[in-house]
Structure formats: C-alpha cells, structure tokens
Motif scaffolding. Structure first.
Motif, PDB file in Angstrom:
ATOM      1  N   THR A   8      -5.945  16.379   1.664  1.00  0.00           N
ATOM      2  CA  THR A   8      -5.103  15.280   1.193  1.00  0.00           C
ATOM      3  C   THR A   8      -4.134  15.837   0.162  1.00  0.00           C
ATOM      4  N   ALA A   9      -2.940  15.292   0.143  1.00  0.00           N
ATOM      5  CA  ALA A   9      -1.932  15.711  -0.834  1.00  0.00           C
ATOM      6  C   ALA A   9      -1.791  14.616  -1.882  1.00  0.00           C
ATOM      7  N   ALA A  10      -1.957  14.976  -3.148  1.00  0.00           N
ATOM      8  CA  ALA A  10      -1.878  13.998  -4.235  1.00  0.00           C
ATOM      9  C   ALA A  10      -0.475  13.409  -4.319  1.00  0.00           C
ATOM     10  N   LEU A  11      -0.421  12.132  -4.582  1.00  0.00           N
ATOM     11  CA  LEU A  11       0.856  11.466  -4.810  1.00  0.00           C
ATOM     12  C   LEU A  11       1.374  11.866  -6.185  1.00  0.00           C
ATOM     13  N   ALA A  27     -12.310   9.837   4.681  1.00  0.00           N
ATOM     14  CA  ALA A  27     -12.980  10.537   5.782  1.00  0.00           C
ATOM     15  C   ALA A  27     -12.791  12.048   5.700  1.00  0.00           C
ATOM     16  N   THR A  28     -11.667  12.484   5.146  1.00  0.00           N
ATOM     17  CA  THR A  28     -11.415  13.913   4.979  1.00  0.00           C
ATOM     18  C   THR A  28     -12.514  14.587   4.163  1.00  0.00           C
ATOM     19  N   VAL A  41       0.837  -1.203   0.000  1.00  0.00           N
ATOM     20  CA  VAL A  41       0.000   0.000   0.000  1.00  0.00           C
ATOM     21  C   VAL A  41       0.871   1.251   0.000  1.00  0.00           C
ATOM     22  N   LEU A  42       0.540   2.179  -0.884  1.00  0.00           N
ATOM     23  CA  LEU A  42       1.207   3.486  -0.907  1.00  0.00           C
ATOM     24  C   LEU A  42       0.291   4.489  -0.215  1.00  0.00           C
ATOM     25  N   PRO A  43       0.712   5.035   0.928  1.00  0.00           N
ATOM     26  CA  PRO A  43      -0.190   5.919   1.686  1.00  0.00           C
ATOM     27  C   PRO A  43      -0.292   7.327   1.118  1.00  0.00           C
ATOM     28  N   PHE A  44      -1.496   7.876   1.190  1.00  0.00           N
ATOM     29  CA  PHE A  44      -1.701   9.285   0.898  1.00  0.00           C
ATOM     30  C   PHE A  44      -1.194  10.120   2.067  1.00  0.00           C
ATOM     31  N   SER A  45      -0.889  11.377   1.782  1.00  0.00           N
ATOM     32  CA  SER A  45      -0.544  12.322   2.842  1.00  0.00           C
ATOM     33  C   SER A  45      -1.788  13.076   3.277  1.00  0.00           C
TER      34      SER A  45
END
Length: 281
Positions: free
Chosen positions: A61-64, A264-265, A25-29
């Motif tokens: 959220t910050a886009a990857l 949830a954001t 899994v690559l997490p979002f910021s």
C-alpha cells in the motif's frame, strides 16, 4: 447547518452505506509489482491474492500524502460547518499525520484518529453520520466521536500468517509454529495498535465459534444496534458459523462487509473479524 463525513478506503463499509449516508472516500493506492491501483475502484481482493500467489511478491500500500488530502478536502468541503474526517489509526500508518497537516489549510476540517482500522473505522464513520443527521454541531460531534473511539471492539482471526510475516508484522518463528501446529491467532486492536490475542487450533471455520464466544465474554457490554462481520475472503460456512454464534446476543443488525485491499494486503485470505461498540448496558 451540517457537516460532511469523510474517510479513507480502509473504513471497509459497503458501497451502499457510502451512498446512503453521503460519505466521501479517499482511496489508498495498492501496488502490485510495477502497477498501481486504487482500492475499491479498479482492484479486488481476488486480484490481489492471485498476484501474490503467482508472483510470490507481497502487494504493497502507498501512504496518502498531505497534498492528496488538501485536494480531497477542497473538493469535499461543501457543507456549512465543514468536514469531519475519520482516519486510519496513527499507530498503523502516517496517513493521519498527513491528514492533520492538510487540515491546517482549512478552518473547518477536523481530523479524528480512529485508533482503529477496517470496519472499526467504518463504525465510527456511521456514528458520525448519525450525529450529523441529528444536527449535532460539528465541534460537539468531534468530541463525542473521539470520546467513544476507545469503546470500539475490533478483532479478527487470521487463517495464515504468511502475509503478516512478509509485511514484517510476524516473526519467522511464529510463522513456522503457526504452520506446523495449525494455529489461528486472533489479532486485537488495542490503543490503536495490533496485538496478538487468543490462539486457536484447527480449521478456520471451526475456530470462529470459539472466537466469537471468547470475544463476547471479554467485551461483554455490546451496543446491540450493530455488529459487523468483516472478512478479506470467507466461505459460506465461515460466515454462517459466525452469524450463528452472534445470533443469540440480540444484535438488531449483523452486517456483512468485505475488507478492502488495503487491509487484505496485510492479513491475507480467510481473515474474519467481528466489530462493535462495547459501550452498551
């Protein structure tokens, strides 16, 4: 021969599922004011909602970006046939585009636009794992996953529209009407976009029985092997009502999972949905 299955943290599967099926899994910021956190690692929904309540500032959220994916694919590209990466809908985020850009640096990384979010992505990830476990060749698996994605039924009921409004996905008029009348709208994913479905009135736990009934009536050919109940937060009563409404359908497995901070954001607390493949008999 085998392939690796990967996704972003917004797939909203349980930690046990990620471990059991060897999913990376690559997490979002997640941005709370001046502080940055990693979804699923060092922040919870409770932290997020508490911050929003106290500061009156909507978490972000910050886009990857493509370099994030290049680094991720290099690290995870350990299987003979490569990687199948299932991404958040391209209609909701630029991450799919960035993942595709990064995949061009490899000859064995395949990126699929899920046209979904949350456990709608997770459902496709688990399907990819089942194909991998059956030794399906990677190109055939990509085709099967892509062809099946339009059958994903994902919808959810939102308790309050405040978060959607702050995020620019709901007008001030709709927010006012919802608050005054106690309207709980359902949000449906259609062709990768969020659209408003049926609207319900009353306390959230009382609307869920009708929501499940309406959903199963409209999307009435479920694959009964699995149905997700996914929520940003929920009372026991909300979960019990939903389970009871699903119990007579004959699903072999009804899995509960908590939506991560990425989802949830945007939807806020007490948002709950059901997710399943609608391609059964």
């Amino acid at each position: 021969m085998s392939f690796k299955v990967t996704c972003e943290s917004c797939a909203d599967l349980n930690t046990a599922d990620y471990k059991k099926h060897n999913i990376s899994v690559l997490p979002f910021s997640i941005i709370l004011g001046d502080n940055e956190f990693k979804d699923g690692i060092n922040i919870t929904n409770a932290d997020l909602f508490d911050f929003a309540e106290k500061s009156k500032i909507l978490p972000k959220t910050a886009a990857l970006n493509a370099s994030d994916y290049v680094e991720f694919f290099k690290r995870e590209n350990t299987e003979d046939e490569g990687i199948i990466h299932i991404s958040l809908s391209s209609k909701l985020s630029s991450t799919y585009e960035h993942a595709v850009e990064a995949s061009k640096e490899f000859d064995n990384v395949y990126v699929i636009d899920s046209e979904s979010l949350s456990s709608g992505v997770g459902l496709q990830v688990l399907y990819a794992c089942s194909l991998r476990d059956k030794k399906t060749p990677i190109k055939e698996a990509v085709e099967l996953i892509t062809n099946r994605r339009s059958s994903v039924q994902i919808s959810f009921v939102v308790d309050k529209l405040n978060y959607l409004h702050k995020g620019g996905r709901c007008s001030a008029v709709a927010l006012l009407g919802s608050n005054l009348l106690g309207i709980k709208p359902s949000i449906v994913l259609s062709s990768g976009k969020m659209v408003v479905g049926k609207k319900y009135m009353g306390k959230i736990h009382k609307t869920l029985d009708k929501y499940v009934s309406d959903t199963l009536e409209e999307f009435n050919t479920p694959d009964k092997s699995l149905c997700f109940i996914t929520y940003s937060s929920a009372t026991k009563e909300m979960i019990d009502v939903t389970k009871n409404a699903l119990s007579g359908v004959g699903f072999k497995k009804i899995a509960e999972t908590t939506a991560g901070c990425t989802v949830a954001t945007h939807c806020g607390p007490n948002t709950l949905g059901i997710i399943y493949y609608n391609d059964g008999k």
